[in-house]
Design a protein around this motif. Structure first.
Motif, PDB file in Angstrom:
ATOM      1  N   LEU A 468       0.821  -1.205   0.000  1.00  0.00           N
ATOM      2  CA  LEU A 468       0.000   0.000   0.000  1.00  0.00           C
ATOM      3  C   LEU A 468       0.859   1.260   0.000  1.00  0.00           C
ATOM      4  CD1 LEU A 468      -2.858  -0.876   2.529  1.00  0.00           C
ATOM      5  CD2 LEU A 468      -3.022  -0.719   0.042  1.00  0.00           C
ATOM      6  N   ASP A 469       0.351   2.285  -0.698  1.00  0.00           N
ATOM      7  CA  ASP A 469       1.014   3.590  -0.722  1.00  0.00           C
ATOM      8  C   ASP A 469       0.254   4.625   0.095  1.00  0.00           C
ATOM      9  OD1 ASP A 469       3.017   2.711  -2.605  1.00  0.00           O
ATOM     10  OD2 ASP A 469       1.473   2.832  -4.159  1.00  0.00           O
ATOM     11  N   LEU A 470      -1.015   4.340   0.410  1.00  0.00           N
ATOM     12  CA  LEU A 470      -1.824   5.291   1.173  1.00  0.00           C
ATOM     13  C   LEU A 470      -2.995   4.551   1.800  1.00  0.00           C
ATOM     14  CD1 LEU A 470      -2.448   8.253   1.976  1.00  0.00           C
ATOM     15  CD2 LEU A 470      -3.802   8.432  -0.131  1.00  0.00           C
ATOM     16  N   PHE A 471      -3.288   4.888   3.069  1.00  0.00           N
ATOM     17  CA  PHE A 471      -4.434   4.313   3.771  1.00  0.00           C
ATOM     18  C   PHE A 471      -5.386   5.453   4.112  1.00  0.00           C
ATOM     19  CE2 PHE A 471      -6.998   2.111   6.808  1.00  0.00           C
ATOM     20  CZ  PHE A 471      -6.893   0.763   6.457  1.00  0.00           C
ATOM     21  N   LEU A 496       3.576   3.689   6.252  1.00  0.00           N
ATOM     22  CA  LEU A 496       2.324   3.720   5.510  1.00  0.00           C
ATOM     23  C   LEU A 496       1.604   5.028   5.795  1.00  0.00           C
ATOM     24  CD1 LEU A 496       0.228   2.414   3.709  1.00  0.00           C
ATOM     25  CD2 LEU A 496      -0.672   1.182   5.693  1.00  0.00           C
ATOM     26  N   PRO A 497       1.556   5.952   4.828  1.00  0.00           N
ATOM     27  CA  PRO A 497       0.874   7.234   5.040  1.00  0.00           C
ATOM     28  C   PRO A 497      -0.608   7.025   5.344  1.00  0.00           C
ATOM     29  CG  PRO A 497       2.268   7.327   3.089  1.00  0.00           C
ATOM     30  CD  PRO A 497       2.245   5.891   3.531  1.00  0.00           C
ATOM     31  N   LEU A 498      -1.133   7.887   6.212  1.00  0.00           N
ATOM     32  CA  LEU A 498      -2.507   7.770   6.687  1.00  0.00           C
ATOM     33  C   LEU A 498      -3.183   9.126   6.595  1.00  0.00           C
ATOM     34  CD1 LEU A 498      -4.756   6.150   8.251  1.00  0.00           C
ATOM     35  CD2 LEU A 498      -3.656   6.966  10.358  1.00  0.00           C
ATOM     36  N   LEU A 522      -4.777  15.322   8.190  1.00  0.00           N
ATOM     37  CA  LEU A 522      -3.477  14.662   8.192  1.00  0.00           C
ATOM     38  C   LEU A 522      -2.990  14.500   9.624  1.00  0.00           C
ATOM     39  CD1 LEU A 522      -1.655  16.581   5.292  1.00  0.00           C
ATOM     40  CD2 LEU A 522      -3.041  14.515   5.160  1.00  0.00           C
ATOM     41  N   PRO A 523      -2.309  13.398   9.946  1.00  0.00           N
ATOM     42  CA  PRO A 523      -1.757  13.227  11.294  1.00  0.00           C
ATOM     43  C   PRO A 523      -0.793  14.360  11.638  1.00  0.00           C
ATOM     44  CG  PRO A 523      -1.646  11.173  10.054  1.00  0.00           C
ATOM     45  CD  PRO A 523      -2.043  12.236   9.082  1.00  0.00           C
ATOM     46  N   GLY A 524      -0.962  14.921  12.841  1.00  0.00           N
ATOM     47  CA  GLY A 524      -0.061  15.972  13.297  1.00  0.00           C
ATOM     48  C   GLY A 524      -0.379  17.349  12.769  1.00  0.00           C
TER      49      GLY A 524
END
Length: 642
Positions: A468-471, A496-498, A522-524
């Motif tokens: 996977l490249d994006l979740f 794994l980007p989320l 986006l996280p953060g």
């Protein structure tokens, strides 16, 4: 150390040439492998030694793909067979198993619909299927468009009132179903149908689907005139309505051949390292649809590619036609025709056509292949542009060629389920979809329900996760933070980007009123990203989210209906816990009880015959109220409840 041999400016492993020199002059299958063991190419040959060594004598005449294959290969394996036909079968099996990157591999796993009717049943019915089996039934198709098939079936059901209830035998009823009242059924379930009349209608349907509409029209016209002369005006009106329905279906068909046989015409177009193939289906002289494939750049010439394509295409559950038209002679034609004869049960010629209707059909297939490749290239360029925008907008380390999205479906926590869908290069990849039943939560709690689904997906589908490249999470900050904690626990926060994709209320520009806006969290990052200025990225994420939602909802409906049907056993007068347990132990499931007949139910100890009939009647009524037919295009090969 001497330099590696060079073929068209590409270095070749000397050990590979030595292995090729030791091959026998016998039929068999050869396998090119990379140094890491990856299967690159599987081929068949009448003479293994001559065929494989031709790869190293190609020189500048070899295709780019052939030169790349030989340069990358580090090992060669082979298997000797008794005949060339055995080599063809073994090659097909190995290609399906390994899916080599340099072979013709058909990645379109969608099965197109067809009509099925089994004349051996007491009261046959028309059904839509996507798999063709050698079960003695008659199959008609395939139809490229599920919509056109539904329209055809609607007209046929109106003209030929065959039963539409499920099962080999209609469930017994005291009163006939609604279709009987609407004139769409003869009332088989209530014993109102005459077997001879029903069988005559079955014969008429088969005659029409076999392309013998002219004969059927003549028979119906004769019966109509005879009935009218005998003052049987109701029967004459039925014949008249059937004649009109047949004419309506015939008007929808595009007749292109006066031979009225079944043909497949294969068109191929190759340009700039790409190959496209289109198969046109002609059934009883009418063009009914097509299938299109983008195969990329392939080693070998066009006759070899056509041979490999035919082998792969007809090794699946396709209905093999009377003949296959090709633009030029194919490699191994005799072996292919022998294999097709074994598959179909009679001879299937694979013939090039240079004049007449067949030539026009092949030219049409060629033009469609050319336009398809042009369209695919444009779509690929657009997809690459959108993925680049995603990469820049969300700060991803690489383009999200492979994306996953998770969603849950429940009502107040009941029957909670979840789904994970996969998009590859912006398109759904249904074979990798997964469905799950939520087990830990029975109260509304979307973040934790979603976390359970994601946790099981990460644990059970590690191979998928690694690619996977994006979740994508369908939800807002709370869902994102919960899944992020799970990623941190698993050590995936950097690999794994989320992101989270949500539709939320927000003040309109100018501060007046409130509207719904699509946002990405986006996280953060405290503030979300609005996608109003990026419509292409927005559309891609919407399609991904909507597909995850659709997949979860259909699973919820299926599970809810199953539980509802199971609970209805208790509502049948005379069924208590003991008899319910006996029935489930005997049949294994409520679905099996629905498919049984009165005799089978009455054979269960403690179930008298009147009670058996009452059970079937209750289940049939419940099925009518709750069951909704699945939409055409839904993939049957998706994973069931984990």
């Amino acid at each position: 150390m001497p330099p590696k041999p060079v073929i068209a400016d590409n270095p070749v492993d000397p050990g590979l040439i030595e292995e090729a020199a030791r091959l026998p002059h016998q039929p068999g299958v050869y396998i090119f492998k990379a140094t890491d063991g990856e299967v690159l190419y599987v081929g068949k040959a009448v003479d293994l030694k001559n065929r494989v060594n031709s790869y190293f004598r190609s020189g500048q005449g070899a295709t780019v793909k052939t030169r790349a294959l030989v340069a990358r290969a580090g090992h060669l394996e082979y298997m000797v067979t008794a005949t060339e036909k055995e080599a063809l079968l073994l090659e097909s099996s190995l290609i399906k198993r390994h899916r080599p990157r340099y072979n013709v591999v058909l990645r379109d796993d969608k099965n197109y619909p067809a009509l099925r009717i089994d004349p051996r049943e007491e009261y046959p019915r028309l059904t839509v299927v996507r798999r063709f089996e050698r079960d003695g039934a008659l199959y008609f198709g395939p139809y490229h468009s599920a919509h056109s098939l539904r329209e055809t079936l609607k007209i046929l059901n109106r003209a030929f009132p065959l039963r539409q209830c499920k099962g080999k035998k209609p469930p017994p009823r005291q009163r006939p179903c609604l279709n009987y009242s609407m004139g769409l059924c003869l009332g088989v379930c209530a014993g109102k149908a005459d077997k001879e009349d029903y069988r005559r209608i079955v014969d008429e349907v088969i005659l029409f689907l076999q392309g013998k509409a002219d004969r059927l029209q003549a028979q119906l016209k004769e019966r109509m005139e005879s009935a009218a002369a005998s003052l049987r005006f109701e029967e004459a009106a039925l014949c008249r309505d059937r004649l009109r329905a047949i004419e309506e279906v015939l008007e929808r068909q595009h007749i292109i051949s006066d031979r009225f046989n079944n043909q497949d015409a294969i068109g191929i177009f190759r340009e700039a390292g790409e190959t496209a193939v289109v198969v046109l289906f002609v059934r009883h002289g009418a063009l009914v649809g097509q299938r299109r494939y983008r195969l990329g750049d392939l080693p070998g010439d066009t006759p070899e590619i056509l041979s490999g394509f035919i082998q792969q295409f007809y090794s699946k559950e396709h209905l093999i036609p009377d003949e296959i038209l090709v633009p030029q002679p194919v490699a191994h034609r005799d072996v292919l025709e022998e294999w097709l004869r074994d598959q179909r049960g009679r001879r299937v010629p694979v013939r090039p056509v240079r004049r007449g209707t067949g030539k026009s059909l092949l030219e049409l297939a060629h033009r469609n292949a050319k336009e398809f490749l042009k369209s695919e290239r444009n779509d690929s360029e657009k997809t690459e542009r959108i993925l680049s925008q995603c990469c820049d907008l969300f700060g991803l380390p690489r383009k999200p060629h492979r994306m996953a999205c998770v969603d849950v479906s429940n009502i107040q926590g009941r029957h909670a389920v979840g789904s994970v869908v996969i998009f590859v290069d912006g398109r759904p990849h249904p074979l990798d979809y997964r469905r799950y039943t939520v087990k830990r939560k029975a109260t509304p709690d979307d973040p934790n329900m979603m976390a359970e689904i994601v946790e099981r997906f990460l644990e059970e589908e590690r191979d998928q996760v690694s690619r996977l490249d994006l979740f994508v999470v369908d939800g807002g900050k709370s869902q994102l933070n919960r899944i992020r904690r799970l990623f941190v626990e698993r050590g995936l926060e950097t690999g794994l980007p989320l992101i989270a994709f949500a539709k939320e209320r927000e003040k309109d520009l100018g501060g007046e009123g409130r509207g719904f806006y699509e946002k990405v969290y986006l996280p953060g990052r405290r503030n979300p990203i609005f996608l109003t200025a990026r419509p292409e990225v927005l559309h891609l994420l919407q399609r991904l989210r909507d597909e995850a939602h659709r997949h979860a909802v259909t699973f919820y409906q299926k599970r809810h209906r199953r539980d509802l049907v199971a609970s209805t056993l208790d509502a049948v007068p005379g069924i208590g816990p003991k008899r319910r347990r006996l029935l489930l132990l005997h049949f294994g499931s409520v679905e099996a009880i629905q498919q049984a007949d009165v005799d089978a139910l009455a054979a269960v100890p403690g179930i008298p015959r009147p009670l058996a009939a009452s059970i079937l009647e209750h289940l049939s009524r419940l099925e009518e109220r709750t069951e909704k037919p699945p939409a055409f295009g839904d993939t049957e090969s998706q994973s069931e409840e984990s």
